[in-house]
Design an enzyme around this catalytic site. Structure first.
Site, mmCIF file in Angstrom:
data_model
loop_
_atom_site.group_PDB
_atom_site.id
_atom_site.type_symbol
_atom_site.label_atom_id
_atom_site.label_comp_id
_atom_site.label_asym_id
_atom_site.label_seq_id
_atom_site.Cartn_x
_atom_site.Cartn_y
_atom_site.Cartn_z
ATOM 1 N N GLY A 112 -5.579 -1.974 108.059
ATOM 2 C CA GLY A 112 -4.516 -2.965 107.988
ATOM 3 C C GLY A 112 -3.181 -2.312 108.276
ATOM 4 O O GLY A 112 -3.065 -1.085 108.327
ATOM 5 N N HIS A 160 -5.717 -16.563 111.793
ATOM 6 C CA HIS A 160 -6.844 -15.864 112.407
ATOM 7 C C HIS A 160 -6.268 -14.944 113.464
ATOM 8 O O HIS A 160 -5.544 -15.388 114.360
ATOM 9 C CB HIS A 160 -7.830 -16.854 113.034
ATOM 10 C CG HIS A 160 -9.034 -16.196 113.617
ATOM 11 N ND1 HIS A 160 -9.794 -16.768 114.601
ATOM 12 C CD2 HIS A 160 -9.621 -14.997 113.343
ATOM 13 C CE1 HIS A 160 -10.785 -15.962 114.923
ATOM 14 N NE2 HIS A 160 -10.691 -14.870 114.178
ATOM 15 N N ASP A 161 -6.550 -13.666 113.371
ATOM 16 C CA ASP A 161 -5.862 -12.695 114.218
ATOM 17 C C ASP A 161 -6.004 -13.001 115.705
ATOM 18 O O ASP A 161 -5.074 -12.757 116.487
ATOM 19 C CB ASP A 161 -6.291 -11.259 113.893
ATOM 20 C CG ASP A 161 -7.797 -11.060 113.847
ATOM 21 O OD1 ASP A 161 -8.546 -11.941 114.310
ATOM 22 O OD2 ASP A 161 -8.226 -10.006 113.329
ATOM 23 N N THR A 162 -7.149 -13.557 116.112
ATOM 24 C CA THR A 162 -7.305 -13.879 117.526
ATOM 25 C C THR A 162 -6.382 -15.015 117.944
ATOM 26 O O THR A 162 -5.910 -15.064 119.079
ATOM 27 C CB THR A 162 -8.759 -14.239 117.846
ATOM 28 O OG1 THR A 162 -9.626 -13.229 117.336
ATOM 29 C CG2 THR A 162 -8.982 -14.344 119.348
ATOM 30 N N THR A 204 -12.910 -3.343 119.945
ATOM 31 C CA THR A 204 -14.283 -2.975 119.639
ATOM 32 C C THR A 204 -15.242 -4.019 120.191
ATOM 33 O O THR A 204 -16.287 -3.711 120.753
ATOM 34 C CB THR A 204 -14.461 -2.854 118.111
ATOM 35 O OG1 THR A 204 -13.548 -1.862 117.625
ATOM 36 C CG2 THR A 204 -15.873 -2.431 117.763
#
Length: 497
Positions: A25, A251-253, A276
């Protein structure tokens, strides 16, 4: 308290982006000045998985301690730059996992991780009550064993919860710790497998099938709305004051795709959020919840400003990083940049693998598995050097990207766009970007690498009134803030238009 932010700063200002990933993080300071965003790292930390109460769980207490340290550090960095401190805070994280918050504000049990085995076979059992095809038609979300829907169906704590307990997704739980306010941010809610496709409402049919009460969830909040302000005692303890906390694409995306530096003529926007794993797809105005999309493994996730991310999760640089790990465990010293440079000069089109093969999902001796799975295209039997093996992986990934993007366009009934935007850490891989341009026959625009943090900062700035609330303004701000690299198809490109 929720709603639009008041008119905000007209000059330079600083905001904090809390960005939580499944392995690490960070708290980033975003300074917005003269139509540009500058990102400064304030604090980075590890995110640890531990077995607690018989389940693989996140150490939310440790994350919270690190976040507090990071916010104080971001505030101090703002002061060093002559700014009056933080103007706001936003939180994004990975999807699907949740905390149970009791009526008194105490957490009920642990935050169980999506990698825990409690959801084994739950999706199949639920499909006996409501078929997978029906689930997809209602929600537009692909059935993954870790979806929040299946986690809740497997959660034996729900039967004995105190009245007034709330399930908060991880960034919403952090928002609660900051402000005391309980809300459910919409982009992350869309990943749960319970939100009605294209709506800001839970699907009653899905909840009933899983035995989940809608009262378990907090009211919705959309990106750009103010969640609340930092609790007075916390703000005093951290030295940051009562700073507004603004809902972002949690949501990070969602935040990463918001920071795709596309132009209006790029619609629909084609993107890969590359790291990844690779999330490849299209930004659309409405979900594609057809049976054909379901069979093809695509999913419809909510984006900022009512957009939909029609995408598929495929293999990414995991195969390369895990191969490097195997070589290093054997005593070799491997530099990724040197390895990619070597892969760029070895002859290509000699081997292929299927990067989506389930055998590559679990860690351990990935290089050996790739070598054994490599299908020769000529006389060579298998990749003999690390450079040859990495070339095989990257060429195979590029062809997978081609196939999946073309499939997304067919399913959405749109033409293949003129360019593909690659954001995230994988955007730095020049060889993969060139191979992707060659495979698709279209231009690849690489960058920004820090897309998630940029999207987080940008939506806060718009809510504060420092960015115009009009289509394309955030992407214009991103383009002005970063350097991009372009890759055009070489003469041997394999793309189909």
């Amino acid at each position: 308290m929720s709603g639009a932010a008041a008119a905000g700063p007209t000059g330079p200002h600083a905001v904090a982006a809390i960005d939580l990933g499944a392995t690490s993080g960070r708290v980033m300071l975003g300074v917005v000045s003269r139509g540009r965003i500058e990102l400064i790292g304030a604090h980075r930390f590890e995110n640890r998985l531990e077995t607690r109460e018989g389940h693989l769980s996140w150490d939310l207490d440790a994350l919270w301690a690190e976040i507090q340290h990071g916010l104080s550090a971001a505030h101090d960095l703002a002061l060093v730059r002559g700014l009056p401190g933080l103007s706001s805070i936003g939180v994004d994280s990975w999807a699907v996992d949740y905390a149970l918050i009791g009526p008194d504000g105490e957490r009920v049990g642990e935050v169980i991780a999506y990698r825990d085995d409690r959801t084994d076979a739950v999706a199949d059992r639920l499909a006996e009550t409501i078929p997978a095809t029906r689930q997809f038609a209602l929600t537009g979300i692909a059935q993954q064993p870790f979806n929040t829907l299946y986690q809740l169906a497997a959660d034996d704590r729900l039967a004995d919860l105190p009245a007034g307990t709330t399930a908060l997704l991880v960034p919403d739980a952090i928002g609660f710790l900051l402000t005391g306010e309980r809300r459910t941010e919409l982009t992350n809610a869309s990943t749960t497998g319970m939100l009605a496709a294209g709506e800001a409402a839970w699907s009653p049919e899905i909840l009933a099938a899983a035995g989940v009460d809608e009262g378990l969830f907090a009211p919705f909040i959309a990106p750009g709305e103010v969640l609340g302000t930092v609790r007075p005692e916390l703000g005093a303890h951290l030295g940051i004051g009562e700073v507004p906390v603004i809902a972002v694409g949690s949501h990070d995306t969602a935040s990463a795709v918001l920071a795709v530096p596309a132009r209006e003529e790029d619609a629909p926007v084609a993107f890969i959020s590359s790291g990844t794993w690779s999330l490849i797809g299209l930004e659309l105005a409405a979900p594609v919840a057809t049976e054909a999309a379901h069979r093809a493994g695509f999913t419809n996730e909510g984006g900022v400003d009512g957009t939909v991310r029609f995408l598929k999760n495929v293999a990414g640089m995991w195969l390369v990083s895990e191969s490097i790990r195997q070589w290093e465990e054997s005593g070799a010293r491997v530099d990724l940049d040197d390895l990619l440079a070597a892969a760029a000069v070895v002859p290509g089109n000699r081997f292929r693998i299927d990067p989506t093969d389930p055998q590559f999902l679990t860690p351990g001796r990935i290089a050996d598995r790739v070598r054994d799975a490599a299908r020769p295209l000529g006389e060579d039997e298998f990749p003999r050097t690390p450079a040859e093996l990495v070339r095989c992986i990257l060429e195979s990934l590029a062809e997978t990207y081609r196939d999946e993007l073309q499939a997304a366009c067919r399913l959405a009934r749109v033409a293949l766009p003129d360019r593909l935007h690659v954001v995230g850490g994988g955007s730095r891989n020049a060889l993969l970007n060139q191979l992707t341009a060659d495979a698709l026959g279209i231009e690849v625009i690489a960058g920004p690498m820090e897309a998630t943090a940029l999207g987080n900062v940008a939506i806060q700035s718009r809510a504060l009134g420092a960015v115009p609330d009009e289509p394309g303004a955030i992407r214009h701000l991103v383009r002005a803030s970063v350097e991009l690299a372009g890759f055009t198809p070489s003469s041997g490109g394999q793309g189909e238009r």
